[in-house]
Design a protein around this motif. Structure first.
Motif, PDB file in Angstrom:
ATOM      1  N   VAL A  14      21.553 -36.309 -38.249  1.00  0.00           N
ATOM      2  CA  VAL A  14      22.005 -36.286 -36.852  1.00  0.00           C
ATOM      3  C   VAL A  14      22.267 -37.718 -36.384  1.00  0.00           C
ATOM      4  O   VAL A  14      21.433 -38.602 -36.581  1.00  0.00           O
ATOM      5  CB  VAL A  14      20.960 -35.625 -35.938  1.00  0.00           C
ATOM      6  N   GLY A  64      24.289 -37.191 -31.591  1.00  0.00           N
ATOM      7  CA  GLY A  64      24.666 -35.867 -32.072  1.00  0.00           C
ATOM      8  C   GLY A  64      23.923 -34.738 -31.396  1.00  0.00           C
ATOM      9  O   GLY A  64      22.989 -34.946 -30.601  1.00  0.00           O
ATOM     10  N   LEU A  65      24.345 -33.541 -31.720  1.00  0.00           N
ATOM     11  CA  LEU A  65      23.708 -32.321 -31.249  1.00  0.00           C
ATOM     12  C   LEU A  65      22.763 -31.800 -32.317  1.00  0.00           C
ATOM     13  O   LEU A  65      22.995 -32.002 -33.519  1.00  0.00           O
ATOM     14  CB  LEU A  65      24.754 -31.256 -30.924  1.00  0.00           C
ATOM     15  N   LEU A  66      21.708 -31.112 -31.902  1.00  0.00           N
ATOM     16  CA  LEU A  66      20.787 -30.489 -32.840  1.00  0.00           C
ATOM     17  C   LEU A  66      21.242 -29.062 -33.103  1.00  0.00           C
ATOM     18  O   LEU A  66      21.379 -28.268 -32.170  1.00  0.00           O
ATOM     19  CB  LEU A  66      19.367 -30.489 -32.271  1.00  0.00           C
ATOM     20  N   SER A  67      21.463 -28.737 -34.359  1.00  0.00           N
ATOM     21  CA  SER A  67      21.986 -27.410 -34.697  1.00  0.00           C
ATOM     22  C   SER A  67      20.997 -26.301 -34.365  1.00  0.00           C
ATOM     23  O   SER A  67      21.393 -25.163 -34.102  1.00  0.00           O
ATOM     24  CB  SER A  67      22.344 -27.352 -36.187  1.00  0.00           C
ATOM     25  N   ASP A  68      19.683 -26.623 -34.363  1.00  0.00           N
ATOM     26  CA  ASP A  68      18.681 -25.595 -34.081  1.00  0.00           C
ATOM     27  C   ASP A  68      18.312 -25.510 -32.600  1.00  0.00           C
ATOM     28  O   ASP A  68      17.522 -24.654 -32.195  1.00  0.00           O
ATOM     29  CB  ASP A  68      17.419 -25.830 -34.914  1.00  0.00           C
ATOM     30  N   GLY A  69      18.871 -26.392 -31.767  1.00  0.00           N
ATOM     31  CA  GLY A  69      18.601 -26.354 -30.330  1.00  0.00           C
ATOM     32  C   GLY A  69      17.191 -26.744 -29.943  1.00  0.00           C
ATOM     33  O   GLY A  69      16.780 -26.552 -28.794  1.00  0.00           O
ATOM     34  N   TYR A  71      15.279 -29.111 -28.722  1.00  0.00           N
ATOM     35  CA  TYR A  71      15.160 -30.371 -27.971  1.00  0.00           C
ATOM     36  C   TYR A  71      13.773 -30.439 -27.339  1.00  0.00           C
ATOM     37  O   TYR A  71      13.606 -30.402 -26.113  1.00  0.00           O
ATOM     38  CB  TYR A  71      16.254 -30.455 -26.917  1.00  0.00           C
ATOM     39  N   ARG A 209      19.860 -25.527 -24.922  1.00  0.00           N
ATOM     40  CA  ARG A 209      18.557 -25.992 -25.389  1.00  0.00           C
ATOM     41  C   ARG A 209      17.604 -24.812 -25.446  1.00  0.00           C
ATOM     42  O   ARG A 209      17.570 -23.997 -24.516  1.00  0.00           O
ATOM     43  CB  ARG A 209      17.984 -27.067 -24.455  1.00  0.00           C
ATOM     44  N   ASN A 210      16.831 -24.719 -26.512  1.00  0.00           N
ATOM     45  CA  ASN A 210      15.840 -23.649 -26.593  1.00  0.00           C
ATOM     46  C   ASN A 210      14.843 -23.785 -25.450  1.00  0.00           C
ATOM     47  O   ASN A 210      14.309 -24.878 -25.225  1.00  0.00           O
ATOM     48  CB  ASN A 210      15.090 -23.705 -27.927  1.00  0.00           C
TER      49      ASN A 210
END
Length: 290
Positions: A14, A64-69, A71, A209-210
């Protein structure tokens, strides 16, 4: 004002962006939100005495963005720690604003021997429904404090609109933020001329975001990192209640209150803010005797 130097590294695939300015002891600076663009927390006066490393939080700007959300606070703290490792600093200071302060507390919990000092700027020790209830109570008091100011009444309504899900994307959030902004200051109608440029450059990244909660209150007494807690007297978002609780429970903390200040003391009182931080960094810290 010197433009901070931009850097990018990869952390587990990332992209992590950050910017460095100034000279002196290293201080990692983490923005709030989560989702605010890092530029709003620029601290040019602090750059005169410290090497300031502005973290561009994952999910914002050029990071970058986190693919698994995921955060989560440990994830944000991990990325900050990897930046510290990359630049070769062993015990940096960590200055976190609002949600960035949550990250700072998590950093001190996860890496207790690898942080020189913690600066919690208008922050709190938890992200749970209780925090939201207190924010709503405080912003109602804010509107009552300025009964003849239509901007103050609309800021209260903007908060209620935000809670009802009116922000669907970054653009709609920024519109709500523009209405809410007066509540972030002790006296919105007495800000310096430079505030207009700061306001016009605000940016926010609303991304998936989760959902999660976070609460460090039960472990605050285990954080013996030297800590400076900064709070505005009239901060509706992360106000004196939370600052007092952190100061009471953390063994090596000290509390500084900006009289009649709000949530953005680094903008409202930049000289006072820089002096409070510089004084903290320069002093030999004495462990409390309980």
């Amino acid at each position: 004002m010197t433009t901070p130097r931009p850097y990018k590294i990869l952390i587990n695939g990332v992209v992590q962006s950050f910017h460095i300015a100034g000279s002196g002891p290293v201080c990692l600076v983490h923005a709030g939100g989560p989702g605010f663009d890092w530029n709003y927390i620029r601290l040019p006066l602090l750059e005169q005495t410290m090497t300031v490393v502005y973290i561009e939080p994952i999910g914002t700007g050029d990071s970058g963005l986190l693919s698994d959300g995921d955060y989560s606070m440990p994830r944000y703290a991990y990325h900050a720690h990897k930046i510290a490792e990359h630049i070769g600093t062993e015990k940096p200071y960590f200055l976190g604003h609002s949600h960035g302060g949550f990250v700072g507390l998590q950093y001190a919990i996860d890496y207790p021997n690898e942080i020189g000092g913690l600066i919690l700027h208008s922050s709190a020790p938890c992200m749970v429904p209780e925090l939201g209830f207190e924010q709503t109570r405080q912003i109602k008091l804010y509107a009552e404090r300025w009964p003849d100011r239509p901007e103050a009444q609309d800021a209260f309504q903007a908060w209620m609109d935000l809670g009802s899900g009116a922000a669907r994307d970054s653009e709609s959030f920024l519109k709500l933020l523009g209405r809410l902004l007066p509540a972030f200051f002790g006296n919105y109608w007495n800000l310096p001329e430079e505030f207009k440029e700061w306001r016009d450059n605000l940016n926010f990244y609303l991304i998936p975001r989760n959902p999660h909660t976070w609460d460090a209150r039960e472990v605050l007494n285990t954080i013996d990192t030297p800590t400076l807690i900064l709070v505005g007297e009239h901060d509706f978002n992360c106000g004196p209640r939370w600052a007092a609780e952190m100061n009471e429970k953390m063994p090596n903390s000290q509390l500084y209150t900006f009289e009649a200040g709000g949530h953005m003391s680094h903008i409202e009182s930049p000289e006072e803010f820089a002096k409070a931080v510089s004084d903290f960094v320069s002093q030999p810290f004495q462990t409390r005797n309980w």
